[in-house]
Scaffold this active site. Sequence first.
Site, PDB file in Angstrom:
ATOM      1  N   VAL A 139      -5.140  89.419 -54.694  1.00 15.26           N
ATOM      2  CA  VAL A 139      -5.820  88.588 -55.692  1.00 15.26           C
ATOM      3  C   VAL A 139      -4.818  87.770 -56.507  1.00 15.26           C
ATOM      4  O   VAL A 139      -4.968  86.559 -56.662  1.00 15.26           O
ATOM      5  CB  VAL A 139      -6.684  89.492 -56.613  1.00 15.26           C
ATOM      6  CG1 VAL A 139      -7.162  88.729 -57.839  1.00 15.26           C
ATOM      7  CG2 VAL A 139      -7.878  90.026 -55.832  1.00 15.26           C
TER       8      VAL A 139
ATOM      9  N   ASP B 173       5.245  91.533 -61.083  1.00 17.24           N
ATOM     10  CA  ASP B 173       4.754  92.705 -60.354  1.00 17.24           C
ATOM     11  C   ASP B 173       5.750  93.836 -60.558  1.00 17.24           C
ATOM     12  O   ASP B 173       6.958  93.615 -60.560  1.00 17.24           O
ATOM     13  CB  ASP B 173       4.609  92.393 -58.857  1.00 17.24           C
ATOM     14  CG  ASP B 173       3.661  93.355 -58.162  1.00 17.24           C
ATOM     15  OD1 ASP B 173       2.587  92.922 -57.708  1.00 17.24           O
ATOM     16  OD2 ASP B 173       3.981  94.566 -58.094  1.00 17.24           O
TER      17      ASP B 173
ATOM     18  N   ARG C 112       8.149  93.863 -53.479  1.00 18.46           N
ATOM     19  CA  ARG C 112       7.195  92.743 -53.387  1.00 18.46           C
ATOM     20  C   ARG C 112       7.790  91.484 -54.037  1.00 18.46           C
ATOM     21  O   ARG C 112       7.736  90.393 -53.478  1.00 18.46           O
ATOM     22  CB  ARG C 112       5.887  93.145 -54.080  1.00 18.46           C
ATOM     23  CG  ARG C 112       4.841  92.045 -54.198  1.00 18.46           C
ATOM     24  CD  ARG C 112       4.081  91.861 -52.919  1.00 18.46           C
ATOM     25  NE  ARG C 112       2.944  90.961 -53.040  1.00 18.46           N
ATOM     26  CZ  ARG C 112       2.519  90.177 -52.064  1.00 18.46           C
ATOM     27  NH1 ARG C 112       3.118  90.186 -50.895  1.00 18.46           N
ATOM     28  NH2 ARG C 112       1.469  89.399 -52.230  1.00 18.46           N
TER      29      ARG C 112
ATOM     30  N   THR D 223      -7.817  98.620 -59.129  1.00 17.54           N
ATOM     31  CA  THR D 223      -8.720  99.488 -59.897  1.00 17.54           C
ATOM     32  C   THR D 223      -9.464 100.380 -58.884  1.00 17.54           C
ATOM     33  O   THR D 223     -10.627 100.117 -58.570  1.00 17.54           O
ATOM     34  CB  THR D 223      -9.715  98.654 -60.741  1.00 17.54           C
ATOM     35  OG1 THR D 223     -10.232  97.580 -59.938  1.00 17.54           O
ATOM     36  CG2 THR D 223      -9.083  98.077 -61.985  1.00 17.54           C
TER      37      THR D 223
ATOM     38  N   THR E  13     -11.453  94.246 -60.770  1.00 20.23           N
ATOM     39  CA  THR E  13     -12.844  94.692 -60.856  1.00 20.23           C
ATOM     40  C   THR E  13     -12.924  95.903 -61.786  1.00 20.23           C
ATOM     41  O   THR E  13     -12.156  96.848 -61.636  1.00 20.23           O
ATOM     42  CB  THR E  13     -13.340  95.092 -59.449  1.00 20.23           C
ATOM     43  OG1 THR E  13     -13.109  93.984 -58.583  1.00 20.23           O
ATOM     44  CG2 THR E  13     -14.808  95.457 -59.458  1.00 20.23           C
TER      45      THR E  13
ATOM     46  N   CYS F 170     -13.215  97.348 -52.143  1.00 17.30           N
ATOM     47  CA  CYS F 170     -14.163  96.649 -53.027  1.00 17.30           C
ATOM     48  C   CYS F 170     -15.552  97.226 -52.823  1.00 17.30           C
ATOM     49  O   CYS F 170     -16.047  97.975 -53.658  1.00 17.30           O
ATOM     50  CB  CYS F 170     -14.148  95.152 -52.726  1.00 17.30           C
ATOM     51  SG  CYS F 170     -12.623  94.354 -53.256  1.00 17.30           S
TER      52      CYS F 170
HETATM   53  N1  LIG Z   1      -8.395  92.342 -52.274  1.00 16.64           N
HETATM   54  C1  LIG Z   1      -9.607  91.842 -52.408  1.00 16.64           C
HETATM   55  O1  LIG Z   1     -10.242  91.405 -51.467  1.00 16.64           O
HETATM   56  C2  LIG Z   1     -10.259  91.783 -53.774  1.00 16.64           C
HETATM   57  C3  LIG Z   1     -11.333  90.910 -53.941  1.00 16.64           C
HETATM   58  C4  LIG Z   1     -11.929  90.846 -55.203  1.00 16.64           C
HETATM   59  C5  LIG Z   1     -11.470  91.653 -56.224  1.00 16.64           C
HETATM   60  N2  LIG Z   1     -10.439  92.519 -56.006  1.00 16.64           N
HETATM   61  C6  LIG Z   1     -10.001  93.324 -57.133  1.00 16.64           C
HETATM   62  O2  LIG Z   1      -8.798  92.745 -57.633  1.00 16.64           O
HETATM   63  C7  LIG Z   1      -7.898  93.753 -58.121  1.00 16.64           C
HETATM   64  C8  LIG Z   1      -6.577  93.651 -57.393  1.00 16.64           C
HETATM   65  O3  LIG Z   1      -6.789  93.900 -56.025  1.00 16.64           O
HETATM   66  P1  LIG Z   1      -5.721  93.514 -54.906  1.00 16.64           P
HETATM   67  O4  LIG Z   1      -6.404  93.675 -53.606  1.00 16.64           O
HETATM   68  O5  LIG Z   1      -5.063  92.226 -55.236  1.00 16.64           O
HETATM   69  O6  LIG Z   1      -4.669  94.681 -55.102  1.00 16.64           O
HETATM   70  P2  LIG Z   1      -3.233  94.776 -54.407  1.00 16.64           P
HETATM   71  O7  LIG Z   1      -2.956  96.211 -54.256  1.00 16.64           O
HETATM   72  O8  LIG Z   1      -3.175  93.887 -53.195  1.00 16.64           O
HETATM   73  O9  LIG Z   1      -2.241  94.153 -55.467  1.00 16.64           O
HETATM   74  C9  LIG Z   1      -2.042  94.694 -56.707  1.00 16.64           C
HETATM   75  C10 LIG Z   1      -0.610  94.428 -57.152  1.00 16.64           C
HETATM   76  O10 LIG Z   1      -0.484  94.920 -58.478  1.00 16.64           O
HETATM   77  C11 LIG Z   1       0.789  95.517 -58.599  1.00 16.64           C
HETATM   78  N3  LIG Z   1       0.744  96.420 -59.748  1.00 16.64           N
HETATM   79  C12 LIG Z   1       0.181  97.639 -59.852  1.00 16.64           C
HETATM   80  N4  LIG Z   1       0.287  98.101 -61.108  1.00 16.64           N
HETATM   81  C13 LIG Z   1       0.954  97.140 -61.810  1.00 16.64           C
HETATM   82  C14 LIG Z   1       1.356  97.012 -63.153  1.00 16.64           C
HETATM   83  N5  LIG Z   1       1.097  97.950 -64.028  1.00 16.64           N
HETATM   84  N6  LIG Z   1       2.017  95.898 -63.514  1.00 16.64           N
HETATM   85  C15 LIG Z   1       2.269  94.926 -62.619  1.00 16.64           C
HETATM   86  N7  LIG Z   1       1.901  94.981 -61.329  1.00 16.64           N
HETATM   87  C16 LIG Z   1       1.244  96.079 -60.942  1.00 16.64           C
HETATM   88  C17 LIG Z   1       1.031  96.185 -57.277  1.00 16.64           C
HETATM   89  O11 LIG Z   1       2.409  96.402 -57.063  1.00 16.64           O
HETATM   90  C18 LIG Z   1       0.433  95.161 -56.316  1.00 16.64           C
HETATM   91  O12 LIG Z   1       1.397  94.233 -55.856  1.00 16.64           O
HETATM   92  C19 LIG Z   1      -8.641  95.067 -57.916  1.00 16.64           C
HETATM   93  O13 LIG Z   1      -9.354  95.372 -59.065  1.00 16.64           O
HETATM   94  C20 LIG Z   1      -9.604  94.740 -56.780  1.00 16.64           C
HETATM   95  O14 LIG Z   1     -10.740  95.580 -56.815  1.00 16.64           O
HETATM   96  C21 LIG Z   1      -9.813  92.577 -54.812  1.00 16.64           C
END
Ligand SMILES: NC(=O)c1ccc[n+]([C@@H]2O[C@H](COP(=O)([O-])OP(=O)(O)OC[C@H]3O[C@@H](n4cnc5c(N)ncnc54)[C@H](O)[C@@H]3O)[C@@H](O)[C@H]2O)c1
Length: 453
Positions: A26, A55, A60, A106, A146, A286
């Site tokens: 995201v 991050d 990463r 989340t 989310t 999700c």
């Molecule tokens: N992936 C999807 O398709 C999608 C779609 C819609 C919503 N979401 C929601 O978006 C959010 C993120 O999902 P994602 O798929 O991008 O996750 P992800 O795991 O791909 O990426 C999350 C990133 O956050 C970093 N991170 C974790 N804790 C951290 C902190 N305290 N400070 C800084 N960086 C930190 C991790 O190292 C990672 O690179 C979630 O709530 C997910 O439910 C995801």
Amino acid sequence: MVIKKNKCNLPDLFSCTICVIGLGYVGLPLAIEFSRVKKCLKTSKKLNRKIIGFDLNKKRVEELISGIDSTEESDEESKKEFKSITFINDKNADINADIFIISVPTPIDHENNPDLSFLKNATELVANFIIKRDKITSPIFIIESTVYPGTTEEICVPIIENITGLKYNKDFFCGYSPERINPGDKNHNLTSIVKVTSGSNSETASWINDFYGSIIKAGTFKSKSIRIAEAAKVFENTQRDINIALVNELAKICKTINIDTLDVLNAAESKWNFLSFRPGLVGGHCISVDPYYLTYVAKKNGYTTDIVLAGRNLNDGMSSWVIKEILKEATKKKIKISNSKILVLGLTFKENCKDIRNSKAIDLIKILNKENNIPYIYDPFIKDTNKLKNFDFKFLNRSPLLHKDKYDIVIIATAHDEFKKINSNIWSDILNENYIIYDLKGIIPRCLNPLRI
Ligand SMILES: NC(=O)c1ccc[n+]([C@@H]2O[C@H](COP(=O)([O-])OP(=O)(O)OC[C@H]3O[C@@H](n4cnc5c(N)ncnc54)[C@H](O)[C@@H]3O)[C@@H](O)[C@H]2O)c1
């Protein structure tokens, strides 16, 4: 877009500094888009923004600095943008931003309750960045992760207030704008999907709506409140989960009366208002997670949901149901599972994407392991098997169609484009004379008599 008088002392929309926290599926596309768009899509006014990507994962950040996106979601054009983004990993850095956007995971815990630990941690980081800011305008804090309705204002805002000593909606402002991207899907990306926005008061809500409107081609939907935007996101995914559960239930009924589920759905789809869903495994982080956020907030407020968890439980049980169907067929065909050569095609939680988090195809393999079988697996999107833990498998680096080995049972778990392109003659090349194909995705020609959900 009319820029109104700014009572809240909000930053300049066109020349602000944006820090995206959490650069995964995201956060990274969001940072890229803010960096890529140089003219406001609504006013054509020049954008002179600075983009910071933060991050906690050092690897990463190092990869992004050297132009690598391990999610493989960024195309070459997007990667060019990496040079314009300041990537930071140091939590003690001075991040002098106007807008902090959080997009960290989340997930749920082992009891299916929301695990907000990443979100709380990221909010603490933002609070510490805010303390060190050198700006005269008020900071804006936006969550994209989310969450259940109430999280932004009940969990995150108090963290910022406690750490910074600043007052909510006086010294700092906040918003919620859920992400709706669909990794692996080139047609539905960040900028082609309407973005829901919200803000902590009307001025902030308009500011945030204009902020996203400046980069989202499909436009924005300004929600009436943060809570409504939060609820809309979890409900969208819950609705999908329930609809898939309903067709999964139909599939189970069809088996008992010996008719094909897809034939039933094709017939039903001839009605103008029939909603099209396909049966299947519901994994990922999700759709298979968000309904628990909705039931959590319901329970917290004294309401026990009737259908949300029923759908969730049904979908969660589909992997075992599929294996039971295979076992029944194997008994009929005198194929002994423990001795048979089984191939599982596709392991990621969805097609054309390399994300394996909460993949139900992995559940299939775990259940096969319990039946004393170690299946072969092939997934063109998986190059590194280090993350494939807690189950036994034989990993094929090349397409099984190139090996021309024969299998007793082939399970199509994920419909990557590579599998969809295979024609029936070629499938026959990898099947023993007495075989079972279980086609979870409806891509195998009927002449091969596949079992389907
Ligand atoms: N992936 C999807 O398709 C999608 C779609 C819609 C919503 N979401 C929601 O978006 C959010 C993120 O999902 P994602 O798929 O991008 O996750 P992800 O795991 O791909 O990426 C999350 C990133 O956050 C970093 N991170 C974790 N804790 C951290 C902190 N305290 N400070 C800084 N960086 C930190 C991790 O190292 C990672 O690179 C979630 O709530 C997910 O439910 C995801």
